[in-house]
Design a protein around this motif. Structure first.
Motif, PDB file in Angstrom:
ATOM      1  N   THR A  23      20.140   9.447   2.057  1.00 20.36           N
ATOM      2  CA  THR A  23      19.944   8.587   3.213  1.00 20.36           C
ATOM      3  C   THR A  23      19.527   7.216   2.721  1.00 20.36           C
ATOM      4  OG1 THR A  23      19.273  10.481   4.525  1.00 20.36           O
ATOM      5  CG2 THR A  23      18.687   8.316   5.379  1.00 20.36           C
ATOM      6  N   GLY A  24      20.241   6.224   3.154  1.00 19.96           N
ATOM      7  CA  GLY A  24      19.954   4.863   2.697  1.00 19.96           C
ATOM      8  C   GLY A  24      18.686   4.319   3.318  1.00 19.96           C
ATOM      9  N   ASN A  25      17.768   3.854   2.453  1.00 22.22           N
ATOM     10  CA  ASN A  25      16.632   3.126   2.982  1.00 22.22           C
ATOM     11  C   ASN A  25      17.113   1.693   3.221  1.00 22.22           C
ATOM     12  OD1 ASN A  25      16.848   2.136   0.378  1.00 22.22           O
ATOM     13  ND2 ASN A  25      15.034   3.162  -0.363  1.00 22.22           N
ATOM     14  N   PRO A  26      16.489   0.978   4.114  1.00 26.37           N
ATOM     15  CA  PRO A  26      17.025  -0.354   4.450  1.00 26.37           C
ATOM     16  C   PRO A  26      16.655  -1.417   3.413  1.00 26.37           C
ATOM     17  CG  PRO A  26      15.108   0.108   5.774  1.00 26.37           C
ATOM     18  CD  PRO A  26      15.375   1.336   4.954  1.00 26.37           C
ATOM     19  N   PHE A  27      17.052  -1.198   2.172  1.00 24.04           N
ATOM     20  CA  PHE A  27      16.738  -2.140   1.098  1.00 24.04           C
ATOM     21  C   PHE A  27      17.997  -2.580   0.378  1.00 24.04           C
ATOM     22  CE2 PHE A  27      12.805   0.585   0.968  1.00 24.04           C
ATOM     23  CZ  PHE A  27      11.971  -0.346   1.560  1.00 24.04           C
ATOM     24  N   MET A  28      17.976  -3.823  -0.030  1.00 28.75           N
ATOM     25  CA  MET A  28      18.976  -4.389  -0.928  1.00 28.75           C
ATOM     26  C   MET A  28      18.207  -4.757  -2.193  1.00 28.75           C
ATOM     27  SD  MET A  28      21.250  -7.776  -0.304  1.00 28.75           S
ATOM     28  CE  MET A  28      20.640  -9.046  -1.373  1.00 28.75           C
ATOM     29  N   TYR A  29      18.802  -4.563  -3.328  1.00 27.01           N
ATOM     30  CA  TYR A  29      18.140  -4.820  -4.600  1.00 27.01           C
ATOM     31  C   TYR A  29      18.801  -5.997  -5.311  1.00 27.01           C
ATOM     32  CZ  TYR A  29      16.379  -0.091  -3.805  1.00 27.01           C
ATOM     33  OH  TYR A  29      15.794   1.022  -3.260  1.00 27.01           O
ATOM     34  N   VAL A  30      17.979  -6.835  -5.925  1.00 29.03           N
ATOM     35  CA  VAL A  30      18.459  -7.932  -6.765  1.00 29.03           C
ATOM     36  C   VAL A  30      17.909  -7.670  -8.159  1.00 29.03           C
ATOM     37  CG1 VAL A  30      18.451 -10.419  -7.165  1.00 29.03           C
ATOM     38  CG2 VAL A  30      18.437  -9.546  -4.827  1.00 29.03           C
ATOM     39  N   ILE A  31      18.777  -7.735  -9.165  1.00 26.63           N
ATOM     40  CA  ILE A  31      18.380  -7.413 -10.535  1.00 26.63           C
ATOM     41  C   ILE A  31      17.722  -8.633 -11.179  1.00 26.63           C
ATOM     42  CG2 ILE A  31      19.185  -6.643 -12.797  1.00 26.63           C
ATOM     43  CD1 ILE A  31      21.597  -5.379 -11.229  1.00 26.63           C
ATOM     44  N   LYS A  32      16.472  -8.453 -11.558  1.00 25.57           N
ATOM     45  CA  LYS A  32      15.722  -9.527 -12.216  1.00 25.57           C
ATOM     46  C   LYS A  32      15.975  -9.514 -13.718  1.00 25.57           C
ATOM     47  CE  LYS A  32      11.076 -11.419 -12.542  1.00 25.57           C
ATOM     48  NZ  LYS A  32       9.681 -11.242 -12.120  1.00 25.57           N
ATOM     49  N   GLU A  33      16.054  -8.316 -14.294  1.00 23.97           N
ATOM     50  CA  GLU A  33      16.382  -8.175 -15.715  1.00 23.97           C
ATOM     51  C   GLU A  33      16.952  -6.794 -15.966  1.00 23.97           C
ATOM     52  OE1 GLU A  33      12.437  -6.913 -18.048  1.00 23.97           O
ATOM     53  OE2 GLU A  33      12.276  -8.886 -17.119  1.00 23.97           O
ATOM     54  N   GLY A  34      17.664  -6.638 -17.063  1.00 24.45           N
ATOM     55  CA  GLY A  34      18.293  -5.363 -17.381  1.00 24.45           C
ATOM     56  C   GLY A  34      19.630  -5.213 -16.672  1.00 24.45           C
ATOM     57  N   SER A  35      20.064  -3.975 -16.537  1.00 21.28           N
ATOM     58  CA  SER A  35      21.346  -3.703 -15.885  1.00 21.28           C
ATOM     59  C   SER A  35      21.246  -2.432 -15.056  1.00 21.28           C
ATOM     60  CB  SER A  35      22.462  -3.562 -16.928  1.00 21.28           C
ATOM     61  OG  SER A  35      22.193  -2.474 -17.778  1.00 21.28           O
ATOM     62  N   VAL A  36      22.180  -2.296 -14.123  1.00 16.03           N
ATOM     63  CA  VAL A  36      22.244  -1.128 -13.239  1.00 16.03           C
ATOM     64  C   VAL A  36      23.698  -0.665 -13.196  1.00 16.03           C
ATOM     65  CG1 VAL A  36      21.969  -0.311 -10.858  1.00 16.03           C
ATOM     66  CG2 VAL A  36      20.274  -1.865 -11.839  1.00 16.03           C
ATOM     67  N   GLU A  37      23.882   0.635 -13.372  1.00 13.67           N
ATOM     68  CA  GLU A  37      25.216   1.240 -13.321  1.00 13.67           C
ATOM     69  C   GLU A  37      25.441   1.800 -11.917  1.00 13.67           C
ATOM     70  OE1 GLU A  37      26.670   4.179 -16.483  1.00 13.67           O
ATOM     71  OE2 GLU A  37      26.145   5.458 -14.761  1.00 13.67           O
ATOM     72  N   ILE A  38      26.570   1.457 -11.324  1.00 13.12           N
ATOM     73  CA  ILE A  38      26.950   1.975 -10.017  1.00 13.12           C
ATOM     74  C   ILE A  38      28.086   2.969 -10.237  1.00 13.12           C
ATOM     75  CG2 ILE A  38      27.783   1.399  -7.704  1.00 13.12           C
ATOM     76  CD1 ILE A  38      25.042   0.133  -8.395  1.00 13.12           C
ATOM     77  N   GLY A  59      23.199  -2.269  -3.041  1.00 11.77           N
ATOM     78  CA  GLY A  59      22.502  -1.544  -1.983  1.00 11.77           C
ATOM     79  C   GLY A  59      22.542  -2.221  -0.636  1.00 11.77           C
ATOM     80  N   GLU A  60      23.281  -3.331  -0.537  1.00  5.15           N
ATOM     81  CA  GLU A  60      23.286  -4.129   0.689  1.00  5.15           C
ATOM     82  C   GLU A  60      23.885  -3.386   1.893  1.00  5.15           C
ATOM     83  OE1 GLU A  60      27.183  -4.862  -1.278  1.00  5.15           O
ATOM     84  OE2 GLU A  60      25.122  -4.679  -1.986  1.00  5.15           O
ATOM     85  N   MET A  61      24.727  -2.394   1.656  1.00  5.97           N
ATOM     86  CA  MET A  61      25.343  -1.668   2.772  1.00  5.97           C
ATOM     87  C   MET A  61      24.296  -0.944   3.616  1.00  5.97           C
ATOM     88  SD  MET A  61      28.419  -2.507   2.866  1.00  5.97           S
ATOM     89  CE  MET A  61      28.919  -1.394   4.155  1.00  5.97           C
ATOM     90  N   ALA A  62      23.162  -0.574   3.018  1.00  5.97           N
ATOM     91  CA  ALA A  62      22.099   0.103   3.768  1.00  5.97           C
ATOM     92  C   ALA A  62      21.462  -0.817   4.799  1.00  5.97           C
ATOM     93  CB  ALA A  62      21.036   0.645   2.820  1.00  5.97           C
ATOM     94  N   LEU A  63      21.644  -2.122   4.634  1.00  8.24           N
ATOM     95  CA  LEU A  63      21.139  -3.068   5.630  1.00  8.24           C
ATOM     96  C   LEU A  63      22.035  -3.097   6.869  1.00  8.24           C
ATOM     97  CD1 LEU A  63      20.277  -6.092   3.319  1.00  8.24           C
ATOM     98  CD2 LEU A  63      18.686  -4.402   4.258  1.00  8.24           C
ATOM     99  N   LEU A  64      23.296  -2.699   6.685  1.00  4.98           N
ATOM    100  CA  LEU A  64      24.280  -2.795   7.753  1.00  4.98           C
ATOM    101  C   LEU A  64      24.617  -1.462   8.406  1.00  4.98           C
ATOM    102  CD1 LEU A  64      26.740  -5.124   5.797  1.00  4.98           C
ATOM    103  CD2 LEU A  64      24.981  -5.806   7.448  1.00  4.98           C
ATOM    104  N   SER A  65      24.329  -0.364   7.730  1.00  2.00           N
ATOM    105  CA  SER A  65      24.778   0.943   8.198  1.00  2.00           C
ATOM    106  C   SER A  65      23.715   2.004   7.930  1.00  2.00           C
ATOM    107  CB  SER A  65      26.066   1.319   7.461  1.00  2.00           C
ATOM    108  OG  SER A  65      26.423   2.645   7.724  1.00  2.00           O
ATOM    109  N   THR A  66      23.700   3.019   8.762  1.00  2.00           N
ATOM    110  CA  THR A  66      22.797   4.148   8.543  1.00  2.00           C
ATOM    111  C   THR A  66      23.511   5.301   7.840  1.00  2.00           C
ATOM    112  OG1 THR A  66      23.309   5.015  10.741  1.00  2.00           O
ATOM    113  CG2 THR A  66      21.361   3.586  10.535  1.00  2.00           C
ATOM    114  N   GLU A  67      24.738   5.076   7.393  1.00  2.00           N
ATOM    115  CA  GLU A  67      25.498   6.099   6.669  1.00  2.00           C
ATOM    116  C   GLU A  67      24.807   6.419   5.341  1.00  2.00           C
ATOM    117  OE1 GLU A  67      28.425   7.697   7.675  1.00  2.00           O
ATOM    118  OE2 GLU A  67      27.915   6.751   9.573  1.00  2.00           O
ATOM    119  N   PRO A  68      25.026   7.625   4.804  1.00  2.00           N
ATOM    120  CA  PRO A  68      24.462   7.957   3.493  1.00  2.00           C
ATOM    121  C   PRO A  68      24.986   7.004   2.413  1.00  2.00           C
ATOM    122  CG  PRO A  68      25.286   9.924   4.590  1.00  2.00           C
ATOM    123  CD  PRO A  68      25.742   8.744   5.397  1.00  2.00           C
ATOM    124  N   ARG A  69      24.242   6.892   1.327  1.00  2.00           N
ATOM    125  CA  ARG A  69      24.633   6.031   0.221  1.00  2.00           C
ATOM    126  C   ARG A  69      26.009   6.442  -0.294  1.00  2.00           C
ATOM    127  NH1 ARG A  69      21.563   1.393  -0.538  1.00  2.00           N
ATOM    128  NH2 ARG A  69      19.375   1.886  -0.326  1.00  2.00           N
TER     129      ARG A  69
END
Length: 75
Positions: A23-38, A59-69
Motif C-alpha cells: 500500500t502506497g504511503n503518500p510520500f515522494m522521495y528525492v535522492i540526496k546521495e547514493g542510488s536507488v534501484e527500481i 514514489g510520486e505515483m502514491a501522491l496521485l493514486s491509492t493503488e498499491p505500489r
C-alpha cells in the motif's frame, strides 16, 4: 515565515524502501546521495527498470493514486 524543512529518511545499502504491491504511503522521495534501484517482478524474475541517483525522485505515483505500489524501490 520560514519555510518548513521536508522530512528526511536515511536508507541503508540493500534496504527496501517500499515493495511492489504494498500500500502506497503518500510520500515522494528525492535522492540526496547514493542510488536507488527500481524493479518489478514478473514470472518470478526481477526486472530492473531504473537505477536513480542524486537529485532524482521516485514514489510520486502514491501522491496521485491509492493503488498499491507498482514497483520495488531498493537502496
Amino acid at each position: 515565515t520560514q519555510p518548513q524543512a521536508l522530512p528526511t529518511r536515511t536508507a541503508s545499502p540493500g534496504e527496501i524502501i517500499f515493495a511492489e504491491g504494498s500500500t502506497g504511503n503518500p510520500f515522494m522521495y528525492v535522492i540526496k546521495e547514493g542510488s536507488v534501484e527500481i524493479s518489478i517482478t514478473r514470472d518470478e524474475r526481477k526486472i530492473i527498470l531504473s537505477t536513480l541517483g542524486r537529485g532524482q525522485f521516485f514514489g510520486e505515483m502514491a501522491l496521485l493514486s491509492t493503488e498499491p505500489r507498482s514497483a520495488t524501490a531498493k537502496r
